[in-house]
Design an enzyme around this catalytic site. Structure first.
Site, PDB file in Angstrom:
ATOM      1  CG  ASP A 197      60.205  -8.012  33.960  1.00 45.27           C
ATOM      2  OD1 ASP A 197      61.572  -8.109  33.645  1.00 45.27           O
ATOM      3  OD2 ASP A 197      59.910  -8.641  34.520  1.00 45.27           O
ATOM      4  CG  ASP A 218      60.841 -17.077  42.024  1.00 48.93           C
ATOM      5  OD1 ASP A 218      61.598 -16.344  41.627  1.00 48.93           O
ATOM      6  OD2 ASP A 218      59.974 -17.897  40.802  1.00 48.93           O
TER       7      ASP A 218
END
Lengths: 214, 266
Positions: B130, B11
Site C-alpha cells: 500500500d 471488504d
C-alpha cells in the site's frame, strides 16, 4: 468410490467439494490400501515437487498409486498431481545447490518437468503463470467431451510445466511463451496442469467427464 | 493467451460485506457468500476477501465464510487482512481459500514471506503493498504504509516489490492509497513502475471508477489483473459489463463461461 490421495499437499477439500457439487462422493485418504483399491483415483496437489514426492514416499503411497494404475482404472492428476507423474523435475528441493541431481517423479509418463524460464520472462510474461488461459484441445479426449469450442479458458497457477517425451500424450495445449502440455492422457491416466476444481462450470464439466466418460 | 483478470474485492467486517448495503435484491444484502455467488455468476475471474476486522472472534467467522464460499464457488479465492502467522495461513488454506495476502506482517518480518512461500508454495502467497505518494527532502517517494495505511514504513514501493519477489512472493497486490476510494482511476505510473520491475504478476488496486480505468491500468499500467470494490458493490457496472468494455478495447478477457457450458446440476 472416487478416492482423493491425501499426501498433505494442498487443496484436497476444494477438489472434494467440486466432486460433491457434481453429486459424487469422494473420499480423501492417505491409506495405501484404499488408494490401491479405488475405483477412480485423483491426485491433486499444490506446492513443491520434491516435497510432494517426499510426502508420497513417507506415506507409502508410491507403490499403491502404481498398483492402481496397473489395474487400468482411471486416474486424474491435477497441477502438481500431473507433474509427479513424470520421470523427474528441474524444481530442486529448497537449499539444493545448482547442478544437484533432478528430483525423481513417479515415472508413469516419460518426460521431465521444467521451469518457465527466461524464454517466457524475456517476452514480458510473468511467472508464475497465474490466471485463466486457453486450453486448446489438440486430440479428442473423454475429459473434454461436450466443450463448446476447440479451446476453452481454465485456471492455472504454476511455475513449472510437464514436457512429455512423447508428444502424442498431449491432449490439451496452452500457449505461454510457447506451447506447453496443459492436459495429458496415457491409457487410463489423465492429468491436467490447470485446476478443474477452480475453473467454474467448465472445470466441473471436466470432473464430470472424468467420472462418467473414463 | 493468458486473460487479464477482473477481481472483485469484498471488504468483510465481522462477517458482513461492509460495502454491500445496496444489494437490495439479495436475500441477505451483506452476506459474503451470496455476494460472492453473484460475482461468480457474472464471470469474475477470482475473488478477494479483505478482512477489515482484526479480533480473534472475527477470524473464526471469516474461516466460516471461506468454508461456505468454497463449498459453492469454484474459482480462486484470496483472503487478506491480519494474517500474521504460518498457522493463520494454514487454517485459511484448509478452509478452502487458494491464496493469502500478507501486508503488515511482511513489512514487520520480511522473512515471514520466505517461510510462508517455502511452506505453501509461492503461488499461494500474495504480498499486498500500500504505497502513498509523499514528499521527502523535496523528492516524491512512494512510501509503503501498513496497518490499513495508518503507519508509514521505511520501505519504498518499487524496491519493496523487488525484495518480496526475491523472498518468494508469487504475486503482488498493489493498492495506491492516494487513488483508493476516489474512483478517479488507478495510479498508472506507480503500477507500471512496479509491474516493470518484477517478473511476478501484479494486481492493481485503488481508484477504479469505470471499466475504462481497468483498461488503462491493464494496458498502460502493465498490470496483470485489476481489482475493484465499489463499482461492483454498488452495481455501477457488473463484472460482465466491465469485461465487454475491456474486450472492445482489445484487452484479452475471459467472458463468462456460464453462457457456454451448462454447469452440472447440484
Amino acid at each position: 468410490m472416487i478416492v482423493i490421495v491425501d499426501y498433505g499437499m494442498g487443496n484436497l477439500r476444494s477438489v472434494q467439494k467440486a466432486f460433491e457439487r457434481i453429486g459424487r462422493k469422494a473420499e480423501v485418504t492417505d491409506k495405501p490400501e484404499k488408494v490401491a483399491a479405488a475405483e477412480r483415483l485423483v491426485v491433486p496437489g499444490v506446492g513443491a515437487f520434491a516435497d510432494a514426492m517426499a510426502a508420497l514416499r513417507a506415506r507409502h503411497l508410491v507403490e499403491p498409486i502404481r498398483e492402481f494404475c496397473a489395474r487400468g482404472r482411471p486416474m486424474l492428476g491435477i497441477c502438481l498431481g500431473l507433474q509427479v507423474l513424470l520421470d523427474d523435475s528441474e524444481e530442486l528441493p529448497l537449499g539444493a545447490p545448482a547442478g544437484a541431481p533432478l528430483v525423481k517423479g513417479l515415472g508413469l509418463i516419460p518426460g521431465r518437468v521444467v521451469k518457465f524460464g527466461p524464454h517466457v520472462t524475456a517476452s514480458g510474461l510473468k511467472v508464475p503463470h497465474m490466471g485463466w488461459n486457453v486450453v486448446e484441445f489438440v486430440k479428442p479426449s473423454p475429459l473434454f467431451e461436450g466443450m463448446p469450442r476447440q479451446g476453452v479458458y481454465f485456471y492455472f497457477a504454476h511455475s513449472y510445466y510437464a514436457k512429455p517425451l512423447d508428444e502424442a500424450v498431449t491432449v490439451g495445449r496452452t500457449e505461454y511463451g510457447g506451447p506447453f502440455a496443459s492436459a495429458v492422457a496415457v491409457g487410463n491416466i489423465y492429468a491436467t496442469q490447470f485446476h478443474p476444481e477452480k475453473s467454474q462450470a467448465v472445470g466441473l464439466a471436466v470432473l464430470e467427464n472424468f467420472v462418467t466418460r473414463t | 493467451m493468458l486473460a487479464k483478470r477482473v477481481i472483485p474485492c469484498l471488504d468483510v467486517e465481522g462477517g458482513r460485506v461492509v460495502k454491500g448495503t445496496k444489494f437490495l435484491d439479495l436475500r441477505d444484502a451483506g452476506d459474503p457468500v451470496e455476494v460472492a455467488a453473484r460475482y461468480d455468476a457474472e464471470g469474475a475471474d477470482e475473488l478477494v476477501f479483505l478482512d477489515i476486522t482484526a479480533s480473534h472472534e472475527a477470524r473464526d467467522i471469516l474461516l466460516d465464510i471461506v468454508r461456505h464460499t468454497a463449498e459453492q464457488i469454484f474459482m480462486p479465492l484470496t483472503v487478506g487482512g491480519g494474517i500474521r502467522t504460518i498457522e493463520d495461513i494454514r487454517r485459511l488454506l484448509q478452509a478452502g481459500c487458494d491464496k493469502v495476502s500478507i501486508n503488515s506482517a511482511a513489512v514487520r518480518d520480511p522473512d515471514f514471506v520466505r517461510r510462508a512461500s517455502d511452506r505453501f508454495g509461492s503461488q499461494c502467497i500474495v504480498v499486498a503493498i500500500d504505497p502513498k505518494r509523499v514528499i521527502e527532502n523535496g523528492r516524491e517517494v512512494w512510501r509503503v504504509h501498513i496497518n490499513g495505511g495508518r503507519v508509514p514504513t521505511d520501505k519504498e514501493a518499487v524496491s519493496w516489490a523487488r525484495q518480496v519477489e526475491a523472498l518468494g512472493a508469487g504475486e503482488l497486490l498493489l493498492t495506491s492509497m492516494d487513488a483508493d476510494g476516489t474512483q478517479d482511476g488507478y495510479d498508472i505510473p506507480m503500477t507500471r513502475a512496479v509491474a516493470e520491475t518484477v517478473t511476478i504478476p501484479v494486481i492493481a488496486s485503488g481508484g477504479c471508477g469505470s471499466p475504462e480505468h481497468m483498461v488503462r491500468v491493464l494496458t498502460e499500467g502493465k498490470a496483470d489483473a485489476a481489482l475493484a470494490a465499489s463499482i461492483f458493490h454498488y452495481r455501477k457496472f457488473s463484472v460482465a459489463e466491465a469485461k465487454e468494455v475491456m474486450a472492445r478495447a482489445g484487452v484479452p478477457v475471459r467472458m463468462s463461461p456460464k453462457s457456454e457450458v451448462q454447469g452440472p446440476k447440484s
